[in-house]
Write a protein that holds these residues in place. Structure first.
Motif, PDB file in Angstrom:
ATOM      1  N   GLY A  97      29.567 -18.009  -6.387  1.00 39.73           N
ATOM      2  CA  GLY A  97      28.405 -17.876  -6.532  1.00 39.73           C
ATOM      3  C   GLY A  97      28.174 -16.414  -7.165  1.00 39.73           C
ATOM      4  N   GLU A  98      27.048 -16.072  -7.184  1.00 38.09           N
ATOM      5  CA  GLU A  98      26.785 -14.577  -7.892  1.00 38.09           C
ATOM      6  C   GLU A  98      27.352 -13.396  -7.060  1.00 38.09           C
ATOM      7  OE1 GLU A  98      23.048 -13.827  -8.996  1.00 38.09           O
ATOM      8  OE2 GLU A  98      22.815 -16.004 -10.165  1.00 38.09           O
ATOM      9  N   THR A  99      27.536 -13.646  -5.445  1.00 39.28           N
ATOM     10  CA  THR A  99      27.797 -12.779  -4.509  1.00 39.28           C
ATOM     11  C   THR A  99      29.417 -12.773  -4.857  1.00 39.28           C
ATOM     12  OG1 THR A  99      28.038 -14.513  -2.879  1.00 39.28           O
ATOM     13  CG2 THR A  99      25.862 -13.428  -2.954  1.00 39.28           C
ATOM     14  N   ARG A 100      30.220 -13.455  -5.359  1.00 44.11           N
ATOM     15  CA  ARG A 100      31.492 -13.631  -5.727  1.00 44.11           C
ATOM     16  C   ARG A 100      32.330 -13.940  -4.351  1.00 44.11           C
ATOM     17  NH1 ARG A 100      33.842  -8.454  -8.599  1.00 44.11           N
ATOM     18  NH2 ARG A 100      35.801  -9.732  -8.621  1.00 44.11           N
ATOM     19  N   HIS A 101      31.635 -14.904  -3.550  1.00 46.98           N
ATOM     20  CA  HIS A 101      31.916 -15.486  -2.368  1.00 46.98           C
ATOM     21  C   HIS A 101      32.041 -16.896  -2.524  1.00 46.98           C
ATOM     22  CE1 HIS A 101      30.623 -11.486  -0.604  1.00 46.98           C
ATOM     23  NE2 HIS A 101      31.714 -11.712  -0.006  1.00 46.98           N
ATOM     24  N   ILE A 102      32.954 -17.690  -2.019  1.00 45.59           N
ATOM     25  CA  ILE A 102      33.046 -18.992  -2.192  1.00 45.59           C
ATOM     26  C   ILE A 102      31.636 -19.634  -1.375  1.00 45.59           C
ATOM     27  CG2 ILE A 102      34.405 -21.051  -1.308  1.00 45.59           C
ATOM     28  CD1 ILE A 102      36.947 -19.307  -1.629  1.00 45.59           C
ATOM     29  N   CYS A 103      31.436 -20.806  -2.279  1.00 45.91           N
ATOM     30  CA  CYS A 103      30.287 -21.500  -1.562  1.00 45.91           C
ATOM     31  C   CYS A 103      30.781 -22.370  -0.858  1.00 45.91           C
ATOM     32  CB  CYS A 103      29.504 -22.013  -2.719  1.00 45.91           C
ATOM     33  SG  CYS A 103      28.777 -20.819  -4.091  1.00 45.91           S
ATOM     34  N   ARG A 104      30.388 -22.184   0.652  1.00 45.63           N
ATOM     35  CA  ARG A 104      31.163 -23.008   1.544  1.00 45.63           C
ATOM     36  C   ARG A 104      30.293 -24.451   1.495  1.00 45.63           C
ATOM     37  NH1 ARG A 104      35.902 -22.551   4.455  1.00 45.63           N
ATOM     38  NH2 ARG A 104      35.032 -24.319   5.513  1.00 45.63           N
ATOM     39  N   ASP A 105      29.077 -24.626   1.371  1.00 48.18           N
ATOM     40  CA  ASP A 105      28.126 -25.918   1.272  1.00 48.18           C
ATOM     41  C   ASP A 105      28.819 -26.572   0.330  1.00 48.18           C
ATOM     42  OD1 ASP A 105      27.012 -25.095   3.468  1.00 48.18           O
ATOM     43  OD2 ASP A 105      25.171 -24.670   2.436  1.00 48.18           O
ATOM     44  N   TRP A 106      28.996 -26.225  -1.127  1.00 50.27           N
ATOM     45  CA  TRP A 106      29.392 -26.614  -2.179  1.00 50.27           C
ATOM     46  C   TRP A 106      31.095 -27.170  -1.928  1.00 50.27           C
ATOM     47  CZ3 TRP A 106      33.667 -26.185  -5.392  1.00 50.27           C
ATOM     48  CH2 TRP A 106      33.785 -26.795  -6.636  1.00 50.27           C
ATOM     49  N   LEU A 107      31.889 -26.297  -1.435  1.00 48.23           N
ATOM     50  CA  LEU A 107      33.112 -26.963  -1.020  1.00 48.23           C
ATOM     51  C   LEU A 107      33.123 -27.896  -0.216  1.00 48.23           C
ATOM     52  CD1 LEU A 107      36.075 -26.265  -1.592  1.00 48.23           C
ATOM     53  CD2 LEU A 107      36.209 -24.563   0.046  1.00 48.23           C
ATOM     54  N   ASP A 108      32.509 -28.028   0.938  1.00 45.49           N
ATOM     55  CA  ASP A 108      32.368 -28.928   1.766  1.00 45.49           C
ATOM     56  C   ASP A 108      31.917 -30.324   1.399  1.00 45.49           C
ATOM     57  OD1 ASP A 108      33.033 -27.234   4.146  1.00 45.49           O
ATOM     58  OD2 ASP A 108      31.078 -26.837   4.830  1.00 45.49           O
ATOM     59  N   ALA A 109      30.980 -30.381   0.357  1.00 50.26           N
ATOM     60  CA  ALA A 109      30.447 -31.384  -0.290  1.00 50.26           C
ATOM     61  C   ALA A 109      31.844 -32.085  -1.131  1.00 50.26           C
ATOM     62  CB  ALA A 109      29.309 -31.124  -1.045  1.00 50.26           C
ATOM     63  N   LEU A 110      32.448 -31.256  -1.877  1.00 46.41           N
ATOM     64  CA  LEU A 110      33.413 -31.609  -2.527  1.00 46.41           C
ATOM     65  C   LEU A 110      34.465 -32.356  -1.797  1.00 46.41           C
ATOM     66  CD1 LEU A 110      35.005 -31.723  -5.305  1.00 46.41           C
ATOM     67  CD2 LEU A 110      35.903 -29.313  -4.963  1.00 46.41           C
ATOM     68  N   ALA A 111      34.730 -31.732  -0.892  1.00 44.23           N
ATOM     69  CA  ALA A 111      35.882 -32.204   0.208  1.00 44.23           C
ATOM     70  C   ALA A 111      35.435 -33.633   0.435  1.00 44.23           C
ATOM     71  CB  ALA A 111      36.110 -31.407   1.129  1.00 44.23           C
ATOM     72  N   ASP A 112      34.094 -33.869   0.989  1.00 48.23           N
ATOM     73  CA  ASP A 112      33.511 -35.153   1.167  1.00 48.23           C
ATOM     74  C   ASP A 112      33.613 -35.949   0.135  1.00 48.23           C
ATOM     75  OD1 ASP A 112      32.764 -34.266   3.870  1.00 48.23           O
ATOM     76  OD2 ASP A 112      30.763 -33.899   3.148  1.00 48.23           O
ATOM     77  N   GLY A 164      39.060 -16.741  -4.300  1.00 45.38           N
ATOM     78  CA  GLY A 164      39.270 -16.830  -2.993  1.00 45.38           C
ATOM     79  C   GLY A 164      40.237 -16.038  -2.409  1.00 45.38           C
ATOM     80  N   GLY A 165      41.412 -15.551  -3.347  1.00 46.46           N
ATOM     81  CA  GLY A 165      42.472 -14.780  -3.025  1.00 46.46           C
ATOM     82  C   GLY A 165      41.979 -13.451  -2.799  1.00 46.46           C
ATOM     83  N   CYS A 166      41.014 -12.801  -3.760  1.00 43.21           N
ATOM     84  CA  CYS A 166      40.366 -11.661  -3.886  1.00 43.21           C
ATOM     85  C   CYS A 166      39.736 -11.478  -2.408  1.00 43.21           C
ATOM     86  CB  CYS A 166      39.521 -11.241  -5.093  1.00 43.21           C
ATOM     87  SG  CYS A 166      40.465 -11.381  -6.440  1.00 43.21           S
ATOM     88  N   GLU A 167      38.799 -12.220  -2.238  1.00 42.34           N
ATOM     89  CA  GLU A 167      37.753 -12.106  -1.066  1.00 42.34           C
ATOM     90  C   GLU A 167      38.721 -12.219   0.460  1.00 42.34           C
ATOM     91  OE1 GLU A 167      34.681 -14.852   1.502  1.00 42.34           O
ATOM     92  OE2 GLU A 167      35.032 -15.490  -0.618  1.00 42.34           O
TER      93      GLU A 167
END
Length: 52
Positions: free
Chosen positions: A3-18, A40-43
């Motif tokens: 997202g704009e915060t340059r952090h991984i969007c966990r909710d989006w990633l969890d939905a993708l995994a589902d 992800g690596g930068c974070e």
């Protein structure tokens, strides 16, 4: 997705995994191509900002 915060969007990633799990359960093969690994690596190493 990042997202704009340059952090991984966990909710989006969890939905993708589902979604991927549901496809695999139906016997489908899944290929994911992403550029989010860089963010992800930068974070993970607490890298702030960009090198220009």
């Amino acid at each position: 997705m990042v997202g704009e915060t340059r952090h991984i969007c966990r909710d989006w990633l969890d939905a993708l995994a589902d979604d991927v799990a549901a496809c695999r359960k139906r016997g489908q093969e899944v290929v994911i191509v992403t550029s989010g690994a860089v963010a992800g690596g930068c974070e993970h190493i607490s890298l702030v900002g960009r090198a220009d």
